[in-house]
Design a protein around this motif. Sequence first.
Motif, PDB file in Angstrom:
ATOM      1  N   SER A   1       0.829  -1.211   0.000  1.00  0.00           N
ATOM      2  CA  SER A   1       0.000   0.000   0.000  1.00  0.00           C
ATOM      3  C   SER A   1       0.860   1.256   0.000  1.00  0.00           C
ATOM      4  O   SER A   1       0.535   2.251  -0.672  1.00  0.00           O
ATOM      5  N   PHE A   2       1.964   1.210   0.729  1.00  0.00           N
ATOM      6  CA  PHE A   2       2.845   2.381   0.773  1.00  0.00           C
ATOM      7  C   PHE A   2       3.525   2.611  -0.572  1.00  0.00           C
ATOM      8  O   PHE A   2       3.693   3.758  -1.000  1.00  0.00           O
TER       9      PHE A   2
ATOM     10  N   ARG B   1       2.458   1.933  10.900  1.00  0.00           N
ATOM     11  CA  ARG B   1       3.506   2.271   9.934  1.00  0.00           C
ATOM     12  C   ARG B   1       3.107   3.488   9.107  1.00  0.00           C
ATOM     13  O   ARG B   1       3.955   4.320   8.762  1.00  0.00           O
ATOM     14  N   ALA B   2       1.826   3.605   8.773  1.00  0.00           N
ATOM     15  CA  ALA B   2       1.369   4.753   7.987  1.00  0.00           C
ATOM     16  C   ALA B   2       1.585   6.057   8.737  1.00  0.00           C
ATOM     17  O   ALA B   2       2.001   7.071   8.149  1.00  0.00           O
ATOM     18  N   GLN B   3       1.325   6.032  10.032  1.00  0.00           N
ATOM     19  CA  GLN B   3       1.545   7.232  10.840  1.00  0.00           C
ATOM     20  C   GLN B   3       3.024   7.596  10.876  1.00  0.00           C
ATOM     21  O   GLN B   3       3.393   8.771  10.739  1.00  0.00           O
ATOM     22  N   ALA B   4       3.882   6.593  11.036  1.00  0.00           N
ATOM     23  CA  ALA B   4       5.321   6.847  11.111  1.00  0.00           C
ATOM     24  C   ALA B   4       5.869   7.362   9.788  1.00  0.00           C
ATOM     25  O   ALA B   4       6.800   8.176   9.763  1.00  0.00           O
TER      26      ALA B   4
ATOM     27  N   SER C   1       4.030   8.997   7.523  1.00  0.00           N
ATOM     28  CA  SER C   1       3.262  10.179   7.095  1.00  0.00           C
ATOM     29  C   SER C   1       2.742  10.032   5.674  1.00  0.00           C
ATOM     30  O   SER C   1       2.811  10.965   4.861  1.00  0.00           O
ATOM     31  N   LEU C   2       2.234   8.830   5.367  1.00  0.00           N
ATOM     32  CA  LEU C   2       1.656   8.579   4.048  1.00  0.00           C
ATOM     33  C   LEU C   2       0.130   8.521   4.159  1.00  0.00           C
ATOM     34  O   LEU C   2      -0.407   7.901   5.079  1.00  0.00           O
ATOM     35  N   PRO C   3      -0.568   9.153   3.216  1.00  0.00           N
ATOM     36  CA  PRO C   3      -2.033   9.204   3.275  1.00  0.00           C
ATOM     37  C   PRO C   3      -2.675   7.933   2.738  1.00  0.00           C
ATOM     38  O   PRO C   3      -3.217   7.903   1.632  1.00  0.00           O
ATOM     39  N   VAL C   4      -2.581   6.857   3.513  1.00  0.00           N
ATOM     40  CA  VAL C   4      -3.180   5.583   3.130  1.00  0.00           C
ATOM     41  C   VAL C   4      -4.250   5.237   4.154  1.00  0.00           C
ATOM     42  O   VAL C   4      -4.020   5.323   5.358  1.00  0.00           O
ATOM     43  N   GLU C   5      -5.412   4.833   3.664  1.00  0.00           N
ATOM     44  CA  GLU C   5      -6.494   4.397   4.550  1.00  0.00           C
ATOM     45  C   GLU C   5      -6.479   2.876   4.619  1.00  0.00           C
ATOM     46  O   GLU C   5      -6.412   2.204   3.590  1.00  0.00           O
ATOM     47  N   PHE C   6      -6.526   2.332   5.831  1.00  0.00           N
ATOM     48  CA  PHE C   6      -6.570   0.887   5.999  1.00  0.00           C
ATOM     49  C   PHE C   6      -7.902   0.491   6.628  1.00  0.00           C
ATOM     50  O   PHE C   6      -8.331   1.086   7.617  1.00  0.00           O
ATOM     51  N   ARG C   7      -8.525  -0.507   6.026  1.00  0.00           N
ATOM     52  CA  ARG C   7      -9.807  -0.987   6.517  1.00  0.00           C
ATOM     53  C   ARG C   7      -9.700  -2.453   6.917  1.00  0.00           C
ATOM     54  O   ARG C   7      -9.161  -3.271   6.171  1.00  0.00           O
TER      55      ARG C   7
END
Length: 285
Positions: A61-62, A90-93, A95-101
Amino acid sequence: MTATNQQQINDWNGPVGARWLTYNDWLDERTAAYGQAAFAAAAPQAGEAVLDIGCGAGATSFELARAVGSGGRVVGVDVSEPLVGRARERAQALSLPVEFRLADASRPLFAPHSFDLLYSRFGVMFFDDPVAAFAELRRALKPGGRLAFACWKAPAENDWYVLPLNAIRGIVEQDAVDTDAPGPFAFSDPQRVVRVLGEAGFEGVELQPFEAPFYYGRGDSREAMTEDALSQVFRVGPIARLLAAQTDEVRDKATVAIREALSGIATGQGIAVSGATWVVTARAP
């Protein structure tokens, strides 16, 4: 939701998900080349909306988020709460705008025509009803939208799976792999892939073979490589499940046999075995 789908969800929120979380970095490294082949076929473009099916802990995703940029959108979906939790961390660390569901991708989750691209690295082979699942996913694609995923070819072409099993034939009784059942080899038959995607409403289905070494073990010596590989064989894959109900004597014999098989293929670069996949592409009408 069917009982079989529920079993998959239970597994990925139980022991299977726990193992994948613990060894996620190792697994990401070993499967990166296969995911990159599917990524190249997917050709994500700046500004596109992408759904990453079976996103796991988010590595793919990243990569997709970097490709589509700030004007794009990436949604990663997975049934495993532990892996989705790691992905969000990991997305927070990063700083990538990925939404995980946390969800079953085979269920209605998105409005029609929400995405330009559906992508997956080994995440689409676990549906109980693959035709229905892919029909639902197709509805989420824009007209002319693309599908690209990596799936394993037949078990016999993948030594990462069959080498340790072959080593213990005669020690432990084994059932044949059911390649029609949900699991890593459910899309190994190209005719089945074409049929499933065609019945789900996709057009232009193509399969391209892709092979790359799968590194089981690394180390400064043959012994170190072998022990590294042996530990992974027992952590991820069919061996741990197969030996769980065996006696200590049988497990000891199996361990010796697998160690010998691994040691016999060690080279200066490590212990590499075959990994063979299909890169599948299709489009929505």
